[in-house]
Design a protein around this motif. Structure first.
Motif, PDB file in Angstrom:
ATOM      1  N   PRO A   1       3.860  -6.094   0.119  1.00 24.58           N
ATOM      2  CA  PRO A   1       2.530  -6.678   0.261  1.00 24.58           C
ATOM      3  C   PRO A   1       1.929  -7.051  -1.100  1.00 24.58           C
ATOM      4  O   PRO A   1       1.941  -6.230  -2.025  1.00 24.58           O
ATOM      5  CB  PRO A   1       1.717  -5.569   0.921  1.00 24.58           C
ATOM      6  CG  PRO A   1       2.724  -4.663   1.549  1.00 24.58           C
ATOM      7  CD  PRO A   1       3.914  -4.715   0.646  1.00 24.58           C
ATOM      8  N   PRO A   2       1.397  -8.263  -1.242  1.00 23.60           N
ATOM      9  CA  PRO A   2       0.694  -8.625  -2.470  1.00 23.60           C
ATOM     10  C   PRO A   2      -0.653  -7.910  -2.540  1.00 23.60           C
ATOM     11  O   PRO A   2      -1.050  -7.206  -1.599  1.00 23.60           O
ATOM     12  CB  PRO A   2       0.519 -10.143  -2.343  1.00 23.60           C
ATOM     13  CG  PRO A   2       0.556 -10.407  -0.872  1.00 23.60           C
ATOM     14  CD  PRO A   2       1.460  -9.370  -0.278  1.00 23.60           C
ATOM     15  N   ALA A   3      -1.377  -8.093  -3.641  1.00 22.24           N
ATOM     16  CA  ALA A   3      -2.682  -7.460  -3.801  1.00 22.24           C
ATOM     17  C   ALA A   3      -3.603  -7.862  -2.653  1.00 22.24           C
ATOM     18  O   ALA A   3      -3.678  -9.032  -2.272  1.00 22.24           O
ATOM     19  CB  ALA A   3      -3.300  -7.879  -5.137  1.00 22.24           C
ATOM     20  N   GLY A   4      -4.283  -6.878  -2.070  1.00 18.40           N
ATOM     21  CA  GLY A   4      -5.203  -7.136  -0.976  1.00 18.40           C
ATOM     22  C   GLY A   4      -4.544  -7.146   0.394  1.00 18.40           C
ATOM     23  O   GLY A   4      -5.228  -7.323   1.400  1.00 18.40           O
ATOM     24  N   TRP A   5      -3.233  -6.980   0.424  1.00 14.37           N
ATOM     25  CA  TRP A   5      -2.503  -6.957   1.689  1.00 14.37           C
ATOM     26  C   TRP A   5      -2.010  -5.534   1.945  1.00 14.37           C
ATOM     27  O   TRP A   5      -2.058  -4.659   1.079  1.00 14.37           O
ATOM     28  CB  TRP A   5      -1.317  -7.924   1.654  1.00 14.37           C
ATOM     29  CG  TRP A   5      -1.704  -9.374   1.675  1.00 14.37           C
ATOM     30  CD1 TRP A   5      -2.678  -9.977   0.929  1.00 14.37           C
ATOM     31  CD2 TRP A   5      -1.126 -10.399   2.490  1.00 14.37           C
ATOM     32  NE1 TRP A   5      -2.743 -11.323   1.223  1.00 14.37           N
ATOM     33  CE2 TRP A   5      -1.800 -11.610   2.173  1.00 14.37           C
ATOM     34  CE3 TRP A   5      -0.108 -10.424   3.430  1.00 14.37           C
ATOM     35  CZ2 TRP A   5      -1.480 -12.815   2.785  1.00 14.37           C
ATOM     36  CZ3 TRP A   5       0.217 -11.619   4.046  1.00 14.37           C
ATOM     37  CH2 TRP A   5      -0.466 -12.812   3.723  1.00 14.37           C
ATOM     38  N   THR A   6      -1.519  -5.309   3.161  1.00 16.80           N
ATOM     39  CA  THR A   6      -1.027  -4.002   3.546  1.00 16.80           C
ATOM     40  C   THR A   6       0.162  -4.156   4.479  1.00 16.80           C
ATOM     41  O   THR A   6       0.437  -5.246   4.980  1.00 16.80           O
ATOM     42  CB  THR A   6      -2.151  -3.172   4.221  1.00 16.80           C
ATOM     43  OG1 THR A   6      -1.708  -1.830   4.422  1.00 16.80           O
ATOM     44  CG2 THR A   6      -2.544  -3.780   5.565  1.00 16.80           C
TER      45      THR A   6
ATOM     46  N   GLY B   1       0.696  -2.299  16.208  1.00 17.05           N
ATOM     47  CA  GLY B   1       1.527  -1.282  15.565  1.00 17.05           C
ATOM     48  C   GLY B   1       0.681  -0.242  14.861  1.00 17.05           C
ATOM     49  O   GLY B   1      -0.417   0.088  15.321  1.00 17.05           O
ATOM     50  N   TRP B   2       1.176   0.252  13.736  1.00 22.78           N
ATOM     51  CA  TRP B   2       0.495   1.304  12.991  1.00 22.78           C
ATOM     52  C   TRP B   2       0.260   0.853  11.551  1.00 22.78           C
ATOM     53  O   TRP B   2       1.155   0.284  10.904  1.00 22.78           O
ATOM     54  CB  TRP B   2       1.344   2.573  12.966  1.00 22.78           C
ATOM     55  CG  TRP B   2       1.638   3.134  14.323  1.00 22.78           C
ATOM     56  CD1 TRP B   2       0.884   4.022  15.038  1.00 22.78           C
ATOM     57  CD2 TRP B   2       2.791   2.851  15.132  1.00 22.78           C
ATOM     58  NE1 TRP B   2       1.490   4.305  16.238  1.00 22.78           N
ATOM     59  CE2 TRP B   2       2.661   3.604  16.328  1.00 22.78           C
ATOM     60  CE3 TRP B   2       3.912   2.032  14.958  1.00 22.78           C
ATOM     61  CZ2 TRP B   2       3.609   3.560  17.340  1.00 22.78           C
ATOM     62  CZ3 TRP B   2       4.858   1.983  15.973  1.00 22.78           C
ATOM     63  CH2 TRP B   2       4.709   2.745  17.145  1.00 22.78           C
ATOM     64  N   ASP B   3      -0.949   1.109  11.040  1.00 14.43           N
ATOM     65  CA  ASP B   3      -1.212   0.803   9.638  1.00 14.43           C
ATOM     66  C   ASP B   3      -0.594   1.876   8.749  1.00 14.43           C
ATOM     67  O   ASP B   3       0.076   2.804   9.233  1.00 14.43           O
ATOM     68  CB  ASP B   3      -2.710   0.629   9.378  1.00 14.43           C
ATOM     69  CG  ASP B   3      -3.526   1.916   9.573  1.00 14.43           C
ATOM     70  OD1 ASP B   3      -2.932   3.016   9.657  1.00 14.43           O
ATOM     71  OD2 ASP B   3      -4.773   1.814   9.624  1.00 14.43           O
TER      72      ASP B   3
END
Length: 323
Positions: free
Chosen positions: A28-33, A70-72
């Motif tokens: 994930p890039p910055a700000g993503w998850t 799904g699940w974070d």
């Protein structure tokens, strides 16, 4: 990790470019998850990607899939909002961003064991729904919610016609409109489609049939084949909201009817994140379960797409990826 990929495009043989592959996990890039995917739904959008319609060849290969639950990273059950873009470019509404797109258009999609998404694109999964049911919500229910309540301004007691009742957006619109207190008519050219619409609570009619009364709002995703009927059944001052044209996009405008009856023709695309979360609350409040035609494993994805291409699927085909 396992992923369902489009590796080439062929309009006549779309499944020739479909592959199940082992690919690296996304970073994930910055700000993503990262989201661990429990289930992802199949959409006609994926088929258009495989056909090469609306998806440039230079973006191939890419992981397919727009919908998922799904699940974070903290293990919370979530549903993924599928639209990417800049709300500021659309004056606060991401659907007006000219560069907007769905997951699987510019970045890898959801038909994989894990997917990277912006942090702000996660919403809690409705507790009463299974992951498979929740995965059937994002594109179709988000689109239908905006069509009905934002663009169509539906209020309880109004009458609604939904064209092409067996489609994903159309079936979602029937369920949402019924829960909102509307009287819902729905058309389908097949007996099976009409039976499906009736099972969702609509008054089902043949395509083009005369309605018992004029309606306040028409939900239109079919286009050329139903357009004349959509205008003809509207009361004076009524509105048709259109979010697709599967049968063709260039019908006769019938402008005399539009101006004489003061009809509104309103376009609609996708939904905002705010509309997405309101849709999830609405579904929870009213206990709406999206229709799921079949749940399959990831190795069965080619068969699922084959069913989608053949047509006649009532409800969503959902891929169970993890449990």
């Amino acid at each position: 990790m396992r992923a369902v990929r489009a590796v080439s495009q062929d309009y006549d043989e779309p499944l020739s470019g479909l592959r199940l592959e082992d690919v690296p996990e996304p970073i994930p890039p910055a700000g993503w998850t990262m989201v661990r995917v429990a289930a992802a739904a199949l959409n006609p959008h994926d088929v258009w990607t495989l056909r090469g319609v609306g998806h440039p060849a230079e973006r191939i290969p890419i992981t397919l899939g727009c919908d998922a639950a799904g699940w974070d990273e903290a293990g919370n059950p979530v549903v993924i909002y599928p639209t990417l873009g800049d709300p500021d470019a659309g004056f606060g509404d991401i659907t007006f961003d000219p560069a907007r797109g769905l997951l699987s258009e510019t970045v890898d999609g959801t038909l994989a064991e894990k997917v990277a998404v912006p942090r702000g694109h996660l919403a809690p999964k409705p507790e009463f729904l299974s992951f498979e049911e929740a995965a059937a919500l994002p594109v179709t229910f988000g689109t239908a919610y905006r069509m009905l309540f934002t663009r169509g301004r539906l209020v309880p007691g109004q009458r609604v016609l939904v064209q092409g009742a067996a489609g994903g957006v159309s079936s979602a619109a029937i369920l949402l409109a019924r829960a909102a207190g509307a009287e819902v008519y729905a058309t389908s050219r097949t007996e099976a489609g009409r039976a499906f619409a009736a099972s969702l609570g609509a008054i089902a009619l043949e395509t083009g049939a005369r309605l018992p009364e004029l309606v306040d709002l028409v939900i239109e995703t079919v286009g050329e084949a139903t357009w004349a009927h959509s205008l003809r059944v509207l009361r004076r001052g009524g509105a048709v909201v259109i979010a697709g044209a599967t049968s063709g996009a260039m019908p006769s405008a019938d402008l005399a009817r539009v101006f004489f009856n003061q009809l509104s023709v309103v376009g609609s695309t996708g939904c905002t994140f705010d509309e997405f979360t309101r849709m999830l609350r609405f579904v929870t409040t009213h206990g709406i379960r999206p229709p799921v035609a079949e749940v399959i494993g990831i190795d069965e994805a080619p068969r699922g797409f084959s069913r989608l291409i053949e047509g006649g699927v009532m409800g969503k085909i959902v891929v169970r990826i993890a449990s």
